[in-house]
Design an enzyme around this catalytic site. Structure first.
Site, PDB file in Angstrom:
ATOM      1  N   VAL A  11       0.835  -1.203   0.000  1.00  0.00           N
ATOM      2  CA  VAL A  11       0.000   0.000   0.000  1.00  0.00           C
ATOM      3  C   VAL A  11       0.869   1.251   0.000  1.00  0.00           C
ATOM      4  O   VAL A  11       0.606   2.213  -0.733  1.00  0.00           O
ATOM      5  CB  VAL A  11      -0.966  -0.026   1.213  1.00  0.00           C
ATOM      6  N   LEU A  39       9.308   1.411  13.367  1.00  0.00           N
ATOM      7  CA  LEU A  39       8.161   1.625  14.261  1.00  0.00           C
ATOM      8  C   LEU A  39       8.227   0.749  15.510  1.00  0.00           C
ATOM      9  O   LEU A  39       7.480   0.960  16.458  1.00  0.00           O
ATOM     10  CB  LEU A  39       6.843   1.363  13.526  1.00  0.00           C
ATOM     11  N   TYR A 127      -2.481 -11.262  15.301  1.00  0.00           N
ATOM     12  CA  TYR A 127      -2.437 -10.136  14.351  1.00  0.00           C
ATOM     13  C   TYR A 127      -3.725  -9.308  14.457  1.00  0.00           C
ATOM     14  O   TYR A 127      -3.684  -8.079  14.596  1.00  0.00           O
ATOM     15  CB  TYR A 127      -2.252 -10.666  12.926  1.00  0.00           C
ATOM     16  N   LYS A 131      -4.089  -5.361  15.643  1.00  0.00           N
ATOM     17  CA  LYS A 131      -4.670  -4.323  14.787  1.00  0.00           C
ATOM     18  C   LYS A 131      -5.883  -3.683  15.488  1.00  0.00           C
ATOM     19  O   LYS A 131      -6.076  -2.468  15.408  1.00  0.00           O
ATOM     20  CB  LYS A 131      -5.080  -4.899  13.430  1.00  0.00           C
TER      21      LYS A 131
HETATM   22  N1  LIG Z   1      -1.879  -7.386   3.194  1.00  0.00           N
HETATM   23  C1  LIG Z   1      -3.146  -7.627   3.503  1.00  0.00           C
HETATM   24  O1  LIG Z   1      -3.747  -8.587   3.029  1.00  0.00           O
HETATM   25  C2  LIG Z   1      -3.878  -6.709   4.442  1.00  0.00           C
HETATM   26  C3  LIG Z   1      -5.196  -7.038   4.801  1.00  0.00           C
HETATM   27  C4  LIG Z   1      -5.876  -6.191   5.662  1.00  0.00           C
HETATM   28  C5  LIG Z   1      -5.267  -5.054   6.165  1.00  0.00           C
HETATM   29  N2  LIG Z   1      -3.978  -4.776   5.808  1.00  0.00           N
HETATM   30  C6  LIG Z   1      -3.361  -3.595   6.387  1.00  0.00           C
HETATM   31  O2  LIG Z   1      -3.026  -2.698   5.336  1.00  0.00           O
HETATM   32  C7  LIG Z   1      -1.846  -1.984   5.693  1.00  0.00           C
HETATM   33  C8  LIG Z   1      -0.821  -2.075   4.583  1.00  0.00           C
HETATM   34  O3  LIG Z   1      -0.489  -3.450   4.407  1.00  0.00           O
HETATM   35  P1  LIG Z   1       0.407  -3.955   3.176  1.00  0.00           P
HETATM   36  O4  LIG Z   1      -0.351  -5.045   2.526  1.00  0.00           O
HETATM   37  O5  LIG Z   1       0.899  -2.817   2.396  1.00  0.00           O
HETATM   38  O6  LIG Z   1       1.595  -4.626   4.022  1.00  0.00           O
HETATM   39  P2  LIG Z   1       3.080  -4.980   3.570  1.00  0.00           P
HETATM   40  O7  LIG Z   1       3.199  -5.051   2.090  1.00  0.00           O
HETATM   41  O8  LIG Z   1       3.478  -6.145   4.421  1.00  0.00           O
HETATM   42  O9  LIG Z   1       3.887  -3.693   4.029  1.00  0.00           O
HETATM   43  C9  LIG Z   1       4.055  -3.387   5.380  1.00  0.00           C
HETATM   44  C10 LIG Z   1       5.189  -2.421   5.478  1.00  0.00           C
HETATM   45  O10 LIG Z   1       5.380  -2.183   6.880  1.00  0.00           O
HETATM   46  C11 LIG Z   1       6.740  -2.127   7.101  1.00  0.00           C
HETATM   47  N3  LIG Z   1       7.106  -2.474   8.479  1.00  0.00           N
HETATM   48  C12 LIG Z   1       6.928  -3.649   9.118  1.00  0.00           C
HETATM   49  N4  LIG Z   1       7.458  -3.586  10.349  1.00  0.00           N
HETATM   50  C13 LIG Z   1       7.979  -2.333  10.466  1.00  0.00           C
HETATM   51  C14 LIG Z   1       8.677  -1.657  11.485  1.00  0.00           C
HETATM   52  N5  LIG Z   1       8.971  -2.239  12.652  1.00  0.00           N
HETATM   53  N6  LIG Z   1       9.073  -0.375  11.260  1.00  0.00           N
HETATM   54  C15 LIG Z   1       8.824   0.240  10.089  1.00  0.00           C
HETATM   55  N7  LIG Z   1       8.174  -0.361   9.077  1.00  0.00           N
HETATM   56  C16 LIG Z   1       7.754  -1.631   9.275  1.00  0.00           C
HETATM   57  C17 LIG Z   1       7.374  -3.120   6.164  1.00  0.00           C
HETATM   58  O11 LIG Z   1       8.698  -2.700   5.982  1.00  0.00           O
HETATM   59  P3  LIG Z   1       9.838  -3.587   5.304  1.00  0.00           P
HETATM   60  O12 LIG Z   1       9.649  -3.320   3.829  1.00  0.00           O
HETATM   61  O13 LIG Z   1      11.085  -2.991   5.881  1.00  0.00           O
HETATM   62  O14 LIG Z   1       9.569  -5.002   5.743  1.00  0.00           O
HETATM   63  C18 LIG Z   1       6.504  -2.956   4.917  1.00  0.00           C
HETATM   64  O15 LIG Z   1       7.046  -2.010   4.031  1.00  0.00           O
HETATM   65  C19 LIG Z   1      -1.387  -2.548   7.031  1.00  0.00           C
HETATM   66  O16 LIG Z   1      -1.868  -1.740   8.071  1.00  0.00           O
HETATM   67  C20 LIG Z   1      -2.062  -3.901   7.110  1.00  0.00           C
HETATM   68  O17 LIG Z   1      -2.266  -4.322   8.442  1.00  0.00           O
HETATM   69  C21 LIG Z   1      -3.276  -5.566   4.950  1.00  0.00           C
END
Ligand SMILES: NC(=O)c1ccc[n+]([C@@H]2O[C@H](COP(=O)([O-])OP(=O)(O)OC[C@H]3O[C@@H](n4cnc5c(N)ncnc54)[C@H](OP(=O)(O)O)[C@@H]3O)[C@@H](O)[C@H]2O)c1
Length: 291
Positions: A11, A39, A127, A131
């Site tokens: 995202v 974070l 998880y 959240k």
């Molecule tokens: N993916 C899904 O299916 C899904 C479903 C429902 C809701 N969501 C929500 O949507 C949002 C975006 O998700 P997404 O799919 O884009 O997830 P994603 O592709 O896994 O990206 C998450 C990002 O968070 C970063 N991150 C993780 N731990 C961190 C830390 N300690 N400090 C700084 N950055 C950190 C990761 O960094 P690195 O690149 O360094 O690892 C990654 O760039 C999140 O809030 C997630 O909970 C996602």
């Protein structure tokens, strides 16, 4: 200035190309960004915010490994809950607005009709709990906020179901995919577009609150896998349309419990912001066209 965290995630990456239409953007991530920010280091968050002084914080970073979270509860809680509390507290003190993403996994998933924003939550996994606690902390902070609950996120890059299915379909004769979990597959691009529209809308602060932001329609993982493979085959991305057998959740043991039915209603998003998200099929077509 807009501070975007998680700019290398699915995202975050899509937001990084769209948010500049609204003003200057500083990307924060653990690496490969304008500023380094972990974070998990709660003390570092406030220092970064004091240095940058954003008027909007878009928090696309999260601990998203649903199964691994069962064994890493402390880290999931720190990133998905306590870090969000720090963002909210800073924003409340400095009159900034926080956009934060949450998940369909805050719901138990035993319903039969799309969930509305104010229905009771009952997360089934570490998880989901982390959240849910992040949502609660942001609301309690008193900061103006948009909590966007989304689901089943995928993109042409990153770690996601679509890319996993394309890889597996190219390697195997047949696939077996769970058919008794129903949700709303949503592209990261759709979510980034919804976010940008909301941020550009008049009266944003008065409409502070929680919104469901997913594609319309619903499908099982198995139905989604079949649509992915068919669409990829039609576009010449797969040599053959690998068949997909429907299985039950119990036949595919996973560490974390997932909701059986986590379809989210987007009626509030449509009513308050006039945003009608695309269907999940349109999102899939657009994503396959980008591959
Ligand atoms: N993916 C899904 O299916 C899904 C479903 C429902 C809701 N969501 C929500 O949507 C949002 C975006 O998700 P997404 O799919 O884009 O997830 P994603 O592709 O896994 O990206 C998450 C990002 O968070 C970063 N991150 C993780 N731990 C961190 C830390 N300690 N400090 C700084 N950055 C950190 C990761 O960094 P690195 O690149 O360094 O690892 C990654 O760039 C999140 O809030 C997630 O909970 C996602």
């Amino acid at each position: 200035m807009i501070l975007l965290t998680g700019s290398n995630g699915q995202v975050g990456f899509e937001l990084a190309s769209r948010l500049p239409a609204l003003g200057s953007v500083v990307c924060a991530a653990r690496s490969d960004a304008d500023i380094a920010l972990d974070l998990g280091d709660l003390g570092a968050i406030e220092k970064a915010l004091d240095a940058q002084r954003p008027r909007i914080i878009v928090n696309a970073a999260a601990y998203t490994a649903v199964d691994a979270a069962e064994d890493n509860a402390e880290l999931a809680d720190r990133v998905n809950h306590r870090a969000v509390a720090v963002l909210g507290a800073w924003a409340a003190r400095n009159n900034a607005l926080v956009v934060h993403y949450s998940t369909d996994y805050v719901f138990a998933g035993n319903g039969e009709a799309p969930y509305c924003e104010d229905e009771p939550i009952a997360p089934q996994s570490v998880y989901g709990r982390s959240k849910a606690d992040g949502e609660t902390a942001l609301r309690a902070s008193g900061a103006a906020h948009l909590i966007l609950r989304t689901a089943w996120v995928y993109a042409p890059r990153g770690k996601n179901f679509l890319l996993t299915m394309l890889r597996a379909a190219a390697e195997r004769e047949r696939l077996r995919v769970v058919d008794d979990q129903i949700g709303c597959p949503t592209t990261a691009a759709t979510l980034a577009e919804i976010t940008t529209h909301m941020l550009a809308a008049p009266g944003l602060r008065e409409n502070s609150g929680t919104y469901h932001a997913v594609s319309t329609g619903s499908v099982s993982w198995c139905g989604f896998a079949r649509a992915i493979i068919q669409g990829a085959h039609q576009r010449g991305l797969l040599a053959r349309a690998t068949p997909v057998d429907a299985i039950a959740t119990g036949d595919y043991p996973a560490k974390a419990r997932r909701p059986a039915y986590s379809v989210l209603s987007t009626e509030k998003l449509q009513r308050v912001f006039g945003i009608v998200p695309p269907s999940w099929q349109a999102g899939l077509d657009a994503t396959l066209d980008r591959l």
